[in-house]
Design an enzyme around this catalytic site. Structure first.
Site, PDB file in Angstrom:
ATOM      1  N   SER A  59       0.866  -1.180   0.000  1.00 55.75           N
ATOM      2  CA  SER A  59       0.000   0.000   0.000  1.00 55.75           C
ATOM      3  C   SER A  59       0.900   1.226   0.000  1.00 55.75           C
ATOM      4  CB  SER A  59      -0.957  -0.044   1.198  1.00 55.75           C
ATOM      5  OG  SER A  59      -1.907   0.995   1.110  1.00 55.75           O
ATOM      6  N   ASP A 109      -4.124  -4.587   6.270  1.00 60.09           N
ATOM      7  CA  ASP A 109      -4.487  -5.524   5.202  1.00 60.09           C
ATOM      8  C   ASP A 109      -3.263  -6.382   4.874  1.00 60.09           C
ATOM      9  OD1 ASP A 109      -5.947  -6.777   3.202  1.00 60.09           O
ATOM     10  OD2 ASP A 109      -5.570  -5.214   1.713  1.00 60.09           O
ATOM     11  N   HIS A 140      -2.861  -1.151  -3.130  1.00 55.82           N
ATOM     12  CA  HIS A 140      -4.028  -0.294  -2.924  1.00 55.82           C
ATOM     13  C   HIS A 140      -3.886   0.942  -3.812  1.00 55.82           C
ATOM     14  CE1 HIS A 140      -4.383  -2.073   1.407  1.00 55.82           C
ATOM     15  NE2 HIS A 140      -4.882  -2.883   0.491  1.00 55.82           N
TER      16      HIS A 140
END
Length: 198
Positions: A12, A136, A39
């Site tokens: 991310s 995540d 992401h």
């Protein structure tokens, strides 16, 4: 030691910079498929496949639903879609794309990719958790470890955003905590003539 048949990577915030050290280091003879969730902002095309296609020695693509997973190819999850590994009896592993609700506020979700890949590949999977600003990937990394696979976490001290690798470490999912240079060197050794082992 188990042979590794696929690699999954989650990233991310700060992850693109990390990938820019890892992916161009893969040689033309690299033997394994690499499936990546980053992401990215939804509602617009991702620039990542084009960006890395120019920098990498192996093919880079954004897959379509039901594409069979090929060795020596880098796959980036499309914006707005969960990317999963689908493995039916007697069929080679393929990519499945889904617009199911976000997981951990993200679609694509690292956890979704990792959990499906753990189910498909079991002990033959390597998961890598890179820089990111949320958790995540922690649960998915644990699923890989529980299935007998291996996980690497980026050393949080070297990550622009340490929360994602810290989450994997906190889950007890990281076999090893490595710098990007160490990861790149170890990945680059594994070509079509030398299957990857963990």
């Amino acid at each position: 030691m188990s042979t590794i048949d696929a690699i999954v990577i989650g990233a991310s915030a700060g992850g693109v910079e990390a990938l820019n050290l890892l992916l161009p280091a893969l040689p033309r003879e690299f033997a394994l498929p690499v499936l990546i969730v980053v992401h990215v902002r939804q509602g617009q095309p991702s620039l990542l496949p084009g960006l890395f296609a120019e920098r990498c020695s192996i093919p880079v693509q954004e897959p379509f639903d039901k594409d069979v997973i090929a060795p020596g190819v880098i796959y980036f999850a499309p914006p707005g879609y969960h990317m999963m590994v689908e493995a039916e009896d007697g069929a080679p592993p393929a990519i499945a794309l889904s617009v199911d609700p976000p997981v951990r506020f993200s679609r694509p979700s690292v956890d979704v990719l990792f959990e499906s890949a753990a189910h498909a590949y079991g002990e033959r999977l390597l998961g890598i958790v890179l820089s990111g600003a949320n958790d995540d990937g922690g649960r998915g990394a644990r699923a890989i470890r529980d299935a007998g696979g291996a996980c690497w976490a980026q050393d949080p001290d070297t990550a622009s955003a340490p929360s994602m690798p810290q989450a994997a470490i906190a889950q007890g999912a990281a076999n090893e905590v490595l710098t990007l240079d160490d990861m790149a060197a170890r990945l680059a050794m594994h070509t079509r003539t030398r299957r990857m082992q963990r």
